[in-house]
Design a protein around this motif. Structure first.
Motif, PDB file in Angstrom:
ATOM      1  N   PRO A  34       0.684  -1.254  -0.003  1.00 57.09           N
ATOM      2  CA  PRO A  34      -0.044  -0.069  -0.159  1.00 57.09           C
ATOM      3  C   PRO A  34       0.786   1.352   0.010  1.00 57.09           C
ATOM      4  O   PRO A  34       0.240   2.341  -0.517  1.00 57.09           O
ATOM      5  CB  PRO A  34      -0.890  -0.136   1.371  1.00 57.09           C
ATOM      6  N   ILE A  93      -8.951  -0.177   1.288  1.00 52.04           N
ATOM      7  CA  ILE A  93      -9.022  -1.540   1.963  1.00 52.04           C
ATOM      8  C   ILE A  93      -7.624  -1.873   2.244  1.00 52.04           C
ATOM      9  O   ILE A  93      -7.285  -2.339   3.209  1.00 52.04           O
ATOM     10  CB  ILE A  93      -9.386  -2.714   0.799  1.00 52.04           C
ATOM     11  N   SER A  94      -6.443  -1.429   1.303  1.00 53.03           N
ATOM     12  CA  SER A  94      -5.113  -1.941   1.599  1.00 53.03           C
ATOM     13  C   SER A  94      -4.487  -1.212   2.940  1.00 53.03           C
ATOM     14  O   SER A  94      -3.894  -1.718   3.478  1.00 53.03           O
ATOM     15  CB  SER A  94      -4.352  -1.580   0.256  1.00 53.03           C
ATOM     16  N   SER A  96      -6.309   0.066   5.229  1.00 52.99           N
ATOM     17  CA  SER A  96      -7.110  -0.083   6.642  1.00 52.99           C
ATOM     18  C   SER A  96      -6.364  -1.474   6.974  1.00 52.99           C
ATOM     19  O   SER A  96      -6.188  -1.703   8.140  1.00 52.99           O
ATOM     20  CB  SER A  96      -8.625  -0.316   5.989  1.00 52.99           C
ATOM     21  N   THR A  97      -6.291  -2.322   6.047  1.00 49.68           N
ATOM     22  CA  THR A  97      -5.753  -3.700   6.528  1.00 49.68           C
ATOM     23  C   THR A  97      -4.428  -3.551   7.133  1.00 49.68           C
ATOM     24  O   THR A  97      -4.100  -4.072   8.033  1.00 49.68           O
ATOM     25  CB  THR A  97      -5.498  -4.545   5.177  1.00 49.68           C
ATOM     26  N   SER A  98      -3.377  -2.635   6.327  1.00 50.16           N
ATOM     27  CA  SER A  98      -1.942  -2.718   7.079  1.00 50.16           C
ATOM     28  C   SER A  98      -2.147  -1.713   8.294  1.00 50.16           C
ATOM     29  O   SER A  98      -1.367  -2.204   9.310  1.00 50.16           O
ATOM     30  CB  SER A  98      -1.461  -1.637   6.071  1.00 50.16           C
ATOM     31  N   LEU A 100      -4.553  -2.091  10.487  1.00 48.56           N
ATOM     32  CA  LEU A 100      -4.951  -2.851  11.560  1.00 48.56           C
ATOM     33  C   LEU A 100      -3.875  -4.098  11.873  1.00 48.56           C
ATOM     34  O   LEU A 100      -3.988  -4.648  13.067  1.00 48.56           O
ATOM     35  CB  LEU A 100      -6.187  -3.819  11.121  1.00 48.56           C
ATOM     36  N   ILE A 101      -3.091  -4.356  10.844  1.00 43.15           N
ATOM     37  CA  ILE A 101      -1.863  -5.461  11.310  1.00 43.15           C
ATOM     38  C   ILE A 101      -0.915  -4.854  11.905  1.00 43.15           C
ATOM     39  O   ILE A 101      -0.369  -5.658  12.828  1.00 43.15           O
ATOM     40  CB  ILE A 101      -1.404  -5.917   9.791  1.00 43.15           C
ATOM     41  N   LYS A 108       1.059   3.159  12.584  1.00 47.13           N
ATOM     42  CA  LYS A 108      -0.257   3.253  12.133  1.00 47.13           C
ATOM     43  C   LYS A 108      -0.359   4.746  11.551  1.00 47.13           C
ATOM     44  O   LYS A 108      -1.312   4.965  10.973  1.00 47.13           O
ATOM     45  CB  LYS A 108      -1.240   3.074  13.355  1.00 47.13           C
TER      46      LYS A 108
END
Length: 130
Positions: A34, A93-94, A96-98, A100-101, A108
């Motif tokens: 991302p 999506i990319s 948000s996923t990153s 969260l991970i 963040k």
């Protein structure tokens, strides 16, 4: 003995082709990461191929996914509405996923800042009326 000169047109064309493939590689990597934007690198690869190799430029323009986007950009300096919406969705999506991970708050925040910059960049690109 002949020395290679920087202004030798063959040498310059080879440099453009090599840089074009480097930009294309970064664009492909950007599909999965991302942080790296895909579209600017693909557009850069097209511009470099246009200066270095007609064959590779034609190949990239004929690509079923990248070709129409590059042609739209060359002709209209804009995106189709559906492409812009897809870019927003995939970016959301990319990132948000990153976000969260990762565990570190600093990472963040960095990802959030990068996402906002990318959203701003996308927002500034005109949408072509079809």
């Amino acid at each position: 003995m002949s020395r290679l000169k920087l202004h030798d047109s063959r040498f310059v064309r080879h440099v453009f082709v090599a840089l074009g493939f480097a930009a294309l590689l970064l664009g492909v990597i950007g599909i999965f990461l991302p942080i790296l934007p895909t579209t600017p690198f693909i557009l850069l690869a097209a511009a470099l191929f246009a200066r270095g190799s007609e064959r590779f430029h034609t190949w990239l323009l004929a690509h079923r996914m990248a070709g129409p986007l590059i042609a739209d950009w060359y002709e209209h300096r804009s995106l189709r509405p559906g492409i812009k919406r897809l870019a927003y969705l995939l970016t959301f999506i990319s990132f948000s996923t990153s976000i969260l991970i990762v565990d570190l708050i600093a990472l963040k925040l960095l990802l959030l800042a990068l996402a906002l910059v990318l959203f701003y960049f996308l927002w500034r690109i005109p949408v072509r009326k079809i």
